[in-house]
Write a protein that holds these residues in place. Structure first.
Motif, mmCIF file in Angstrom:
data_model
loop_
_atom_site.group_PDB
_atom_site.id
_atom_site.type_symbol
_atom_site.label_atom_id
_atom_site.label_comp_id
_atom_site.label_asym_id
_atom_site.label_seq_id
_atom_site.Cartn_x
_atom_site.Cartn_y
_atom_site.Cartn_z
ATOM 1 N N GLY A 251 -9.403 -37.700 51.996
ATOM 2 C CA GLY A 251 -8.229 -37.921 52.830
ATOM 3 C C GLY A 251 -7.088 -36.965 52.520
ATOM 4 O O GLY A 251 -5.917 -37.318 52.695
ATOM 5 N N ASP B 77 -5.184 -26.829 53.070
ATOM 6 C CA ASP B 77 -5.351 -25.612 53.874
ATOM 7 C C ASP B 77 -6.421 -24.754 53.200
ATOM 8 O O ASP B 77 -6.186 -24.173 52.141
ATOM 9 C CB ASP B 77 -4.022 -24.861 53.941
ATOM 10 C CG ASP B 77 -4.088 -23.600 54.795
ATOM 11 O OD1 ASP B 77 -5.142 -23.356 55.425
ATOM 12 O OD2 ASP B 77 -3.090 -22.857 54.816
ATOM 13 N N HIS C 232 -14.331 -28.308 52.541
ATOM 14 C CA HIS C 232 -13.771 -28.994 53.715
ATOM 15 C C HIS C 232 -14.235 -30.445 53.748
ATOM 16 O O HIS C 232 -13.437 -31.374 53.981
ATOM 17 C CB HIS C 232 -14.221 -28.279 54.993
ATOM 18 C CG HIS C 232 -13.319 -27.170 55.431
ATOM 19 N ND1 HIS C 232 -12.069 -27.383 55.959
ATOM 20 C CD2 HIS C 232 -13.503 -25.816 55.419
ATOM 21 C CE1 HIS C 232 -11.511 -26.222 56.276
ATOM 22 N NE2 HIS C 232 -12.355 -25.256 55.946
ATOM 23 N N ASP C 233 -15.521 -30.667 53.529
ATOM 24 C CA ASP C 233 -16.065 -32.029 53.557
ATOM 25 C C ASP C 233 -15.458 -32.878 52.437
ATOM 26 O O ASP C 233 -15.152 -34.060 52.639
ATOM 27 C CB ASP C 233 -17.588 -31.995 53.410
ATOM 28 C CG ASP C 233 -18.283 -31.420 54.641
ATOM 29 O OD1 ASP C 233 -17.635 -31.336 55.703
ATOM 30 O OD2 ASP C 233 -19.469 -31.060 54.530
ATOM 31 N N ARG C 234 -15.295 -32.278 51.256
ATOM 32 C CA ARG C 234 -14.726 -33.029 50.129
ATOM 33 C C ARG C 234 -13.276 -33.409 50.420
ATOM 34 O O ARG C 234 -12.864 -34.548 50.159
ATOM 35 C CB ARG C 234 -14.833 -32.211 48.844
ATOM 36 C CG ARG C 234 -14.152 -32.884 47.655
ATOM 37 C CD ARG C 234 -14.493 -32.195 46.343
ATOM 38 N NE ARG C 234 -15.694 -32.747 45.773
ATOM 39 C CZ ARG C 234 -16.734 -32.042 45.340
ATOM 40 N NH1 ARG C 234 -16.713 -30.719 45.428
ATOM 41 N NH2 ARG C 234 -17.778 -32.634 44.826
ATOM 42 N N ALA C 235 -12.504 -32.474 50.940
ATOM 43 C CA ALA C 235 -11.109 -32.778 51.260
ATOM 44 C C ALA C 235 -11.019 -33.901 52.288
ATOM 45 O O ALA C 235 -10.191 -34.817 52.164
ATOM 46 C CB ALA C 235 -10.403 -31.524 51.771
ATOM 47 N N ALA C 236 -11.889 -33.850 53.293
ATOM 48 C CA ALA C 236 -11.882 -34.894 54.319
ATOM 49 C C ALA C 236 -12.248 -36.244 53.728
ATOM 50 O O ALA C 236 -11.631 -37.270 54.050
ATOM 51 C CB ALA C 236 -12.853 -34.522 55.437
ATOM 52 N N ALA C 237 -13.244 -36.262 52.850
ATOM 53 C CA ALA C 237 -13.663 -37.522 52.222
ATOM 54 C C ALA C 237 -12.561 -38.119 51.357
ATOM 55 O O ALA C 237 -12.447 -39.343 51.235
ATOM 56 C CB ALA C 237 -14.927 -37.292 51.390
ATOM 57 N N ALA D 52 -4.960 -33.392 53.035
ATOM 58 C CA ALA D 52 -4.631 -32.317 53.967
ATOM 59 C C ALA D 52 -4.537 -31.019 53.157
ATOM 60 O O ALA D 52 -3.502 -30.704 52.580
ATOM 61 C CB ALA D 52 -3.316 -32.607 54.669
#
Length: 217
Positions: free
Chosen positions: A96, A100, A89-94, A98
């Motif tokens: 940018g 699932d 989750h943190d990697r995906a957010a970093a 989207a």
């Protein structure tokens, strides 16, 4: 017998894998950095170049493949370990992205039949308790004509290395549930996939497989 010992003697293979990966999660990326540069070099890029459409990554771990997917795909990831999933989750957010991300078991994927165009599994079938069941699930959730992409370490085709892998496995199978002499290709073939591309690297200890789910007749 202590309470912890009693719990561990009664835990299922899947429960053990969840515990192992939860414990490993904080140090996993650091431990894998060297192997990604050497043993598995190019494998994540190989996956990214071949993934198309709606992509499901089974056992997404900490999300190490996420930077390598193209902009034209949508990615769903499923992971047994909550601790690994939190890092993903943190990697995906970093990045940018989207993505699932869901907690779930590779042997019982929480998705409908024919939901994805591509299914990816990297460096995970070596430790999934029932790899044949996981591959059957990957086939189920693929659309007819969909693509399966696998990268994993396998038993070497050079006997001195294979013997060493077998010896290491006598420890890792008991402690981590990780097998060094498994090979996924025969399971893919037995599941009815049409194998379109295979490559063995590093003295035969790493295999990449691209296979297609047949169209219904």
């Amino acid at each position: 017998m202590t309470g912890t010992a009693r719990r561990r003697t009664s835990e299922t293979p899947t429960d053990r894998q969840r515990r192992v990966w939860d414990r490993t999660a904080p140090k996993y990326d650091r431990q894998m950095a060297f192997f990604d540069r050497t043993w598995f070099a190019g494998g994540r890029e190989w996956i990214g170049r071949r993934a198309r459409g709606r992509v499901l990554e089974v056992a997404i771990g900490t999300g190490s493949n996420l930077p390598h997917y193209g902009p034209d795909v949508t990615v769903t990831g499923v992971e047994l370990s909550p601790a690994m999933l939190a890092i993903a989750h943190d990697r995906a957010a970093a990045l940018g992205l989207a993505v699932d991300l869901r907690e779930g078991d590779a042997e019982r994927l929480p998705f409908d039949d024919a939901s994805f165009d591509t299914v990816v599994c990297a460096l995970a079938l070596c430790s999934i308790p029932d790899p044949a069941a996981a591959i059957a699930e990957m086939k189920r959730v693929l659309v007819p004509g969909g693509t399966l992409l696998l990268v994993d370490h396998i038993g070497s085709n050079w006997w001195p290395i294979r013997a060493a892998q077998w010896l290491v496995g006598q420890v890792t199978v008991r402690t981590e549930g990780e097998y060094f002499t498994r090979r996924q290709l025969p399971l893919v073939q037995a599941a009815g996939f049409a194998v379109e591309e295979t490559e063995r690297l590093k003295a035969g200890t790493v295999e990449r497989v691209r296979a297609r789910k047949p169209h219904r007749r």
